[in-house]
Design a protein around this motif. Structure first.
Motif, PDB file in Angstrom:
ATOM      1  N   GLY A   1      13.717  -2.933 -49.498  1.00 18.80           N
ATOM      2  CA  GLY A   1      12.708  -1.919 -49.780  1.00 18.80           C
ATOM      3  C   GLY A   1      11.328  -2.514 -49.956  1.00 18.80           C
ATOM      4  N   ARG A   2      11.246  -3.655 -50.645  1.00 19.63           N
ATOM      5  CA  ARG A   2       9.948  -4.301 -50.844  1.00 19.63           C
ATOM      6  C   ARG A   2       9.379  -4.804 -49.522  1.00 19.63           C
ATOM      7  NH1 ARG A   2       8.665  -5.527 -56.187  1.00 19.63           N
ATOM      8  NH2 ARG A   2      10.267  -4.841 -57.655  1.00 19.63           N
ATOM      9  N   ARG A   3      10.253  -5.279 -48.654  1.00 21.83           N
ATOM     10  CA  ARG A   3       9.778  -5.730 -47.344  1.00 21.83           C
ATOM     11  C   ARG A   3       9.219  -4.543 -46.555  1.00 21.83           C
ATOM     12  NH1 ARG A   3      10.533  -9.889 -43.571  1.00 21.83           N
ATOM     13  NH2 ARG A   3       9.028  -9.465 -41.923  1.00 21.83           N
ATOM     14  N   ALA A   4       9.904  -3.412 -46.637  1.00 25.68           N
ATOM     15  CA  ALA A   4       9.431  -2.220 -45.930  1.00 25.68           C
ATOM     16  C   ALA A   4       8.067  -1.785 -46.452  1.00 25.68           C
ATOM     17  CB  ALA A   4      10.440  -1.085 -46.079  1.00 25.68           C
ATOM     18  N   LEU A   5       7.867  -1.877 -47.759  1.00 27.64           N
ATOM     19  CA  LEU A   5       6.596  -1.463 -48.344  1.00 27.64           C
ATOM     20  C   LEU A   5       5.456  -2.403 -47.969  1.00 27.64           C
ATOM     21  CD1 LEU A   5       7.795  -0.308 -51.875  1.00 27.64           C
ATOM     22  CD2 LEU A   5       6.784   1.124 -50.097  1.00 27.64           C
ATOM     23  N   SER A   6       5.796  -3.603 -47.534  1.00 29.43           N
ATOM     24  CA  SER A   6       4.754  -4.550 -47.131  1.00 29.43           C
ATOM     25  C   SER A   6       4.306  -4.323 -45.689  1.00 29.43           C
ATOM     26  CB  SER A   6       5.259  -5.990 -47.284  1.00 29.43           C
ATOM     27  OG  SER A   6       6.238  -6.294 -46.298  1.00 29.43           O
ATOM     28  N   LEU A   7       5.022  -3.469 -44.969  1.00 30.70           N
ATOM     29  CA  LEU A   7       4.706  -3.233 -43.564  1.00 30.70           C
ATOM     30  C   LEU A   7       3.718  -2.080 -43.428  1.00 30.70           C
ATOM     31  CD1 LEU A   7       8.332  -3.344 -42.107  1.00 30.70           C
ATOM     32  CD2 LEU A   7       6.651  -5.185 -42.073  1.00 30.70           C
ATOM     33  N   ASN A   8       2.804  -2.211 -42.493  1.00 31.70           N
ATOM     34  CA  ASN A   8       1.926  -1.089 -42.187  1.00 31.70           C
ATOM     35  C   ASN A   8       2.688   0.008 -41.459  1.00 31.70           C
ATOM     36  OD1 ASN A   8      -0.405  -2.215 -43.306  1.00 31.70           O
ATOM     37  ND2 ASN A   8      -0.800  -3.416 -41.455  1.00 31.70           N
ATOM     38  N   CYS A   9       3.601  -0.399 -40.613  1.00 30.61           N
ATOM     39  CA  CYS A   9       4.472   0.546 -39.929  1.00 30.61           C
ATOM     40  C   CYS A   9       5.687  -0.232 -39.458  1.00 30.61           C
ATOM     41  CB  CYS A   9       3.778   1.223 -38.751  1.00 30.61           C
ATOM     42  SG  CYS A   9       3.350   0.110 -37.406  1.00 30.61           S
ATOM     43  N   GLY A  10       6.713   0.473 -39.097  1.00 31.41           N
ATOM     44  CA  GLY A  10       7.911  -0.197 -38.633  1.00 31.41           C
ATOM     45  C   GLY A  10       9.049  -0.050 -39.614  1.00 31.41           C
ATOM     46  N   VAL A  11      10.155  -0.691 -39.312  1.00 30.45           N
ATOM     47  CA  VAL A  11      11.368  -0.576 -40.100  1.00 30.45           C
ATOM     48  C   VAL A  11      11.825  -1.960 -40.507  1.00 30.45           C
ATOM     49  CG1 VAL A  11      13.719   0.332 -40.141  1.00 30.45           C
ATOM     50  CG2 VAL A  11      12.001   1.411 -38.684  1.00 30.45           C
ATOM     51  N   ALA A  12      12.197  -2.126 -41.770  1.00 29.44           N
ATOM     52  CA  ALA A  12      12.800  -3.373 -42.216  1.00 29.44           C
ATOM     53  C   ALA A  12      14.311  -3.220 -42.116  1.00 29.44           C
ATOM     54  CB  ALA A  12      12.399  -3.693 -43.651  1.00 29.44           C
ATOM     55  N   ALA A  13      14.969  -4.171 -41.500  1.00 29.63           N
ATOM     56  CA  ALA A  13      16.412  -4.077 -41.295  1.00 29.63           C
ATOM     57  C   ALA A  13      17.109  -5.275 -41.909  1.00 29.63           C
ATOM     58  CB  ALA A  13      16.734  -4.000 -39.801  1.00 29.63           C
ATOM     59  N   LEU A  14      18.288  -5.038 -42.465  1.00 32.89           N
ATOM     60  CA  LEU A  14      19.079  -6.099 -43.065  1.00 32.89           C
ATOM     61  C   LEU A  14      20.270  -6.402 -42.166  1.00 32.89           C
ATOM     62  CD1 LEU A  14      19.803  -7.957 -45.447  1.00 32.89           C
ATOM     63  CD2 LEU A  14      21.058  -6.043 -46.439  1.00 32.89           C
ATOM     64  N   ALA A  15      20.284  -7.575 -41.572  1.00 34.89           N
ATOM     65  CA  ALA A  15      21.441  -8.050 -40.812  1.00 34.89           C
ATOM     66  C   ALA A  15      21.835  -9.370 -41.457  1.00 34.89           C
ATOM     67  CB  ALA A  15      21.084  -8.213 -39.338  1.00 34.89           C
ATOM     68  N   ASP A  16      21.779 -10.476 -40.721  1.00 31.52           N
ATOM     69  CA  ASP A  16      22.001 -11.775 -41.341  1.00 31.52           C
ATOM     70  C   ASP A  16      20.808 -12.160 -42.208  1.00 31.52           C
ATOM     71  OD1 ASP A  16      24.434 -11.995 -40.076  1.00 31.52           O
ATOM     72  OD2 ASP A  16      23.564 -12.959 -38.313  1.00 31.52           O
ATOM     73  N   GLU A  17      19.661 -11.617 -41.867  1.00 29.80           N
ATOM     74  CA  GLU A  17      18.466 -11.838 -42.663  1.00 29.80           C
ATOM     75  C   GLU A  17      17.590 -10.599 -42.535  1.00 29.80           C
ATOM     76  OE1 GLU A  17      16.001 -14.147 -39.128  1.00 29.80           O
ATOM     77  OE2 GLU A  17      16.593 -15.220 -40.939  1.00 29.80           O
ATOM     78  N   ILE A  18      16.581 -10.502 -43.380  1.00 31.61           N
ATOM     79  CA  ILE A  18      15.692  -9.348 -43.322  1.00 31.61           C
ATOM     80  C   ILE A  18      14.698  -9.551 -42.185  1.00 31.61           C
ATOM     81  CG2 ILE A  18      13.914  -8.058 -44.557  1.00 31.61           C
ATOM     82  CD1 ILE A  18      15.329  -8.747 -47.142  1.00 31.61           C
ATOM     83  N   VAL A  19      14.627  -8.584 -41.300  1.00 31.63           N
ATOM     84  CA  VAL A  19      13.712  -8.674 -40.167  1.00 31.63           C
ATOM     85  C   VAL A  19      12.910  -7.382 -40.086  1.00 31.63           C
ATOM     86  CG1 VAL A  19      15.215 -10.209 -38.860  1.00 31.63           C
ATOM     87  CG2 VAL A  19      15.447  -7.745 -38.583  1.00 31.63           C
ATOM     88  N   ALA A  20      11.778  -7.441 -39.420  1.00 30.76           N
ATOM     89  CA  ALA A  20      10.953  -6.254 -39.195  1.00 30.76           C
ATOM     90  C   ALA A  20      11.145  -5.789 -37.763  1.00 30.76           C
ATOM     91  CB  ALA A  20       9.487  -6.563 -39.459  1.00 30.76           C
TER      92      ALA A  20
END
Length: 256
Positions: free
Chosen positions: A11-30
């Motif tokens: 959630g914190r990673r998503a809030l740091s993005l101007n747009c896009g989706v943060a996804a959790l797989a093996d690691e957090i990616v945008a």
């Protein structure tokens, strides 16, 4: 990594993005949004599809869209394949589990993950009714009080007819509407008959339940429109509208 920690980080990673989706797989990616599709407020999400390796997605959203905060506070919605949806708010120490369904706010996350969304109990005929009532208001306001509307002039505005129709016939036509949300969405995803304001690709990306709630979210409240119409139309015209909109059981009780 514990689920609560993963949810918070995502959630914190998503809030740091101007747009896009943060996804959790093996690691957090945008994940960047696909080009050319950007209907607010879920534009960065629409058209994105993650494979089964992605366990959860998070995306920023204005809190006012889900009645969390009337201001401009941004939150993150986290949708997981295995856990209940959660809200990450930087003002809170821990993620907050969403106790109720939040319509499109959660639907889009489920569609990003390729998950089905809950069915919608509202009928497509209700959507057509609201479009009808909204059209009557627009027409009445344009005409003004010097040109009062009759039942004949308002009945032809309903999407299910192109000519004057008796109230009971319109009611029966509404109640027998053959289109369910599946057929409704199929038509909207067809480029020859798109739903107003919706790109056919969006209808194709949504499923039946999320498509229904997407359509309903943009509509004004039906009861509020009816209240406004009572101030604009003659009582005899409103009586016809009420008869046309009456549920089957209610109309039978009136008749008896």
């Amino acid at each position: 990594m514990a689920q609560s920690v993963s949810t918070s980080s995502l959630g914190r990673r998503a809030l740091s993005l101007n747009c896009g989706v943060a996804a959790l797989a093996d690691e957090i990616v945008a994940i960047p949004p696909p080009p050319g599709i950007n209907p607010n407020p879920y534009g960065p999400l629409v058209g994105v599809r993650c494979g089964p390796a992605v366990e959860a997605v998070a995306y920023p959203l204005a809190a006012r869209l889900i009645d969390c905060d009337p201001g401009d506070t941004r939150i993150a919605i986290v949708v997981s394949r295995t856990e209940a949806p959660q809200i990450v708010d930087l003002r809170r120490d821990r993620p907050m589990t969403i106790e109720v369904e939040l319509g499109p706010a959660v639907d889009v996350g489920r569609r990003v993950l390729g998950m089905e969304t809950p069915k919608e109990s509202t009928s497509p005929s209700d959507v057509l009714d609201v479009y009808w009532l909204d059209g009557i208001i627009s027409s009445a306001l344009r005409s003004g009080p010097e040109k009062p509307h009759s039942w004949a002039s308002v009945s032809v505005l309903h999407p299910l007819t192109d000519q004057m129709i008796e109230p009971w016939r319109l009611r029966n036509r509404r109640l027998r509407l053959p289109l369910g949300w599946d057929a409704f969405r199929h038509r909207a995803s067809n480029t020859s008959s798109p739903w107003p304001g919706m790109d056919p690709s969006i209808a194709g990306w949504l499923d039946d339940g999320s498509f229904a709630r997407w359509c309903l979210a943009d509509l004004p409240d039906k009861d509020a429109i009816l209240d406004d119409l009572r101030d604009l139309l003659e009582p005899s015209v409103m009586a016809c509208i009420d008869e046309a909109l009456a549920p089957r059981g209610e109309w039978i009780r009136r008749w008896l």
